[in-house]
Enzyme design. Sequence first.
Site, PDB file in Angstrom:
ATOM      1  N   TYR A 115      -8.493 -19.405   7.342  1.00 33.99           N
ATOM      2  CA  TYR A 115      -8.315 -19.353   5.881  1.00 33.99           C
ATOM      3  C   TYR A 115      -9.498 -19.931   5.119  1.00 33.99           C
ATOM      4  O   TYR A 115      -9.519 -19.888   3.903  1.00 33.99           O
ATOM      5  CB  TYR A 115      -7.016 -20.055   5.442  1.00 33.99           C
ATOM      6  CG  TYR A 115      -6.717 -21.354   6.148  1.00 33.99           C
ATOM      7  CD1 TYR A 115      -7.384 -22.529   5.825  1.00 33.99           C
ATOM      8  CD2 TYR A 115      -5.753 -21.397   7.155  1.00 33.99           C
ATOM      9  CE1 TYR A 115      -7.113 -23.705   6.474  1.00 33.99           C
ATOM     10  CE2 TYR A 115      -5.470 -22.580   7.829  1.00 33.99           C
ATOM     11  CZ  TYR A 115      -6.157 -23.726   7.485  1.00 33.99           C
ATOM     12  OH  TYR A 115      -5.893 -24.899   8.146  1.00 33.99           O
ATOM     13  N   LYS A 116     -10.473 -20.498   5.851  1.00 31.20           N
ATOM     14  CA  LYS A 116     -11.657 -21.041   5.170  1.00 31.20           C
ATOM     15  C   LYS A 116     -12.717 -19.939   5.081  1.00 31.20           C
ATOM     16  O   LYS A 116     -12.579 -19.008   4.312  1.00 31.20           O
ATOM     17  CB  LYS A 116     -12.175 -22.266   5.921  1.00 31.20           C
ATOM     18  CG  LYS A 116     -11.160 -23.399   6.049  1.00 31.20           C
ATOM     19  CD  LYS A 116     -11.771 -24.547   6.819  1.00 31.20           C
ATOM     20  CE  LYS A 116     -10.746 -25.593   7.221  1.00 31.20           C
ATOM     21  NZ  LYS A 116     -10.208 -26.347   6.098  1.00 31.20           N
TER      22      LYS A 116
ATOM     23  N   ARG B   4     -16.658 -32.833  -2.092  1.00 32.14           N
ATOM     24  CA  ARG B   4     -17.337 -31.799  -1.300  1.00 32.14           C
ATOM     25  C   ARG B   4     -17.556 -30.553  -2.147  1.00 32.14           C
ATOM     26  O   ARG B   4     -16.675 -30.131  -2.899  1.00 32.14           O
ATOM     27  CB  ARG B   4     -16.478 -31.369  -0.105  1.00 32.14           C
ATOM     28  CG  ARG B   4     -16.019 -32.433   0.821  1.00 32.14           C
ATOM     29  CD  ARG B   4     -15.332 -31.855   2.058  1.00 32.14           C
ATOM     30  NE  ARG B   4     -14.133 -31.071   1.769  1.00 32.14           N
ATOM     31  CZ  ARG B   4     -13.319 -30.571   2.680  1.00 32.14           C
ATOM     32  NH1 ARG B   4     -13.579 -30.736   3.965  1.00 32.14           N
ATOM     33  NH2 ARG B   4     -12.247 -29.887   2.336  1.00 32.14           N
TER      34      ARG B   4
ATOM     35  N   PHE C  23     -10.586 -34.439  12.514  1.00 36.49           N
ATOM     36  CA  PHE C  23      -9.571 -34.079  11.519  1.00 36.49           C
ATOM     37  C   PHE C  23      -8.221 -34.714  11.899  1.00 36.49           C
ATOM     38  O   PHE C  23      -7.855 -34.728  13.071  1.00 36.49           O
ATOM     39  CB  PHE C  23      -9.461 -32.550  11.441  1.00 36.49           C
ATOM     40  CG  PHE C  23      -8.664 -32.084  10.266  1.00 36.49           C
ATOM     41  CD1 PHE C  23      -9.220 -32.067   8.994  1.00 36.49           C
ATOM     42  CD2 PHE C  23      -7.342 -31.704  10.413  1.00 36.49           C
ATOM     43  CE1 PHE C  23      -8.481 -31.674   7.893  1.00 36.49           C
ATOM     44  CE2 PHE C  23      -6.594 -31.301   9.311  1.00 36.49           C
ATOM     45  CZ  PHE C  23      -7.169 -31.279   8.051  1.00 36.49           C
TER      46      PHE C  23
ATOM     47  N   ASP D 293     -13.088 -27.833  17.968  1.00 36.44           N
ATOM     48  CA  ASP D 293     -12.409 -27.361  16.764  1.00 36.44           C
ATOM     49  C   ASP D 293     -13.473 -26.711  15.879  1.00 36.44           C
ATOM     50  O   ASP D 293     -14.431 -27.377  15.458  1.00 36.44           O
ATOM     51  CB  ASP D 293     -11.761 -28.562  16.045  1.00 36.44           C
ATOM     52  CG  ASP D 293     -11.031 -28.167  14.768  1.00 36.44           C
ATOM     53  OD1 ASP D 293     -11.429 -27.167  14.130  1.00 36.44           O
ATOM     54  OD2 ASP D 293     -10.085 -28.880  14.384  1.00 36.44           O
TER      55      ASP D 293
HETATM   56  C1  LIG Z   1     -11.214 -29.363  11.123  1.00 36.58           C
HETATM   57  C2  LIG Z   1      -9.772 -28.989  10.968  1.00 36.58           C
HETATM   58  N1  LIG Z   1      -8.964 -29.005  12.044  1.00 36.58           N
HETATM   59  C3  LIG Z   1      -7.656 -28.680  11.948  1.00 36.58           C
HETATM   60  C4  LIG Z   1      -7.107 -28.300  10.750  1.00 36.58           C
HETATM   61  C5  LIG Z   1      -5.637 -27.993  10.693  1.00 36.58           C
HETATM   62  O1  LIG Z   1      -5.429 -26.627  10.708  1.00 36.58           O
HETATM   63  P1  LIG Z   1      -3.954 -26.000  10.643  1.00 36.58           P
HETATM   64  O2  LIG Z   1      -3.367 -26.431   9.362  1.00 36.58           O
HETATM   65  O3  LIG Z   1      -4.216 -24.511  10.743  1.00 36.58           O
HETATM   66  O4  LIG Z   1      -3.183 -26.492  11.807  1.00 36.58           O
HETATM   67  C6  LIG Z   1      -7.908 -28.248   9.603  1.00 36.58           C
HETATM   68  C7  LIG Z   1      -7.349 -27.844   8.304  1.00 36.58           C
HETATM   69  O5  LIG Z   1      -7.988 -27.799   7.301  1.00 36.58           O
HETATM   70  C8  LIG Z   1      -9.270 -28.605   9.721  1.00 36.58           C
HETATM   71  O6  LIG Z   1     -10.094 -28.603   8.663  1.00 36.58           O
END
Ligand SMILES: Cc1ncc(COP(=O)(O)O)c(C=O)c1O
Length: 413
Positions: free
Chosen positions: A227-228, A376, A125, A202
Amino acid sequence: MSLDRAYAEALDAADPLARYRERFLLSDPALIYLNGNSLGALPLATLRRMETVYQQEWGTALARSWDHWVDLPARAGDLVGGLIGAAPGQVTVTDNTTVNLYKLATAALDARPGRPVIVTDHDNFPSDRYVLAGLAAQRGAELRMLATDIDEGVHPDLVRAAVDEDTALVSLSHVAYRSGALADMAAITGIVHQAGALMLWDLCHSAGAVPVDLDGCDVDLAVGCTYKYLNAGPGAPAFAYVSARLREVLRQPIWGWFSQRDQFAMGPSYDPAPGMAKFMTGTPSIPGTAAVEEGARLLLEAGVEPMRAKSMRLTAYLIELADAWLVPLGCTVATPRDASRRGGHVSFCHPEAERIVARLAEQGVITDYRTPDRFRFGLPALTTRFTDAWDAAQAARDLIAESFSGERYVSHG
Ligand SMILES: Cc1ncc(COP(=O)(O)O)c(C=O)c1O
């Protein structure tokens, strides 16, 4: 399997988790929401809890509520721990994923002096890659990027070939945000440990979507959002896991007062608190953390294994529909076809993916787009019906056939 909607209706009728959908505020019966892998739906229990948090705890009791608020991040953390295979006392709910990743990655690098290499992959990500690149730049370290296949995800052999005695930290996503490919946590963590490095996972697309066994896989560190699939709401705080083996040894870089031993002594110098409190920073969001507690509680009640079983059936069903309806129109399935190798969402590849997502949204079918050419469908087990998968696949079929299936797309598949 039949392509009739009646078949989807029968699957819904036989679904032991179907009743959980009523536990969410999904107030628009016409909406097909397949984006819970981005923002989960609102549990009714959370709505009630917010009334208590705002009216009684904040509105009436005011600052006196800190008596019980102060332990909330740890309580919520232990509930989240129940979803990700972490025994109590190893998870806290605080900050956001990005900040937690920064804190834990920094702590890991400090614990491996003389090892100047961080490993991640090109398809991790963006926030993770940026934070790790920033850390590497600050410290003069090397950020070694694995050339991952964006559909297949990270293979253990790639990791094995990239780690050595210079590696301090390997940081990867468990479920790939784009394709939904599920990495082999046990194998990769073992390879990283053999090289003497620390492993940071992660879990943003894993927590609440797939079974995770952090303790069983001997994982060092993990972060993830709520939040997911945890349905804690927009901007709800993230979680951080530090194995009990390392919890008292590691130090994180943001020396805030909520991570201080005897916080209200207001002492002259920093002395980190014992336990997971050490990995906090400043004042946590109480409404957000309370929402994490409610979201995690609901998922624990439904059970990780039943949710996974339904999720695998749902994603398999959607892929079968896609093979019948979308692949002939030039889409390809970008998610691993082996259900044990994917998470809770299914990705499709089509050159007009972005426009397909926008046009589906106009019809009340909410999915999402990811670069360069992916759309998706997120299928969280508690809120998604088999008929939702059918309706969305049919809507996508009709739309693509009508607007996006010119000659030039046919060869794409
Ligand atoms: C796999 C992954 N890592 C990190 C993040 C970033 O998270 P945050 O905005 O809580 O820092 C996201 C956000 O969607 C994500 O999908």
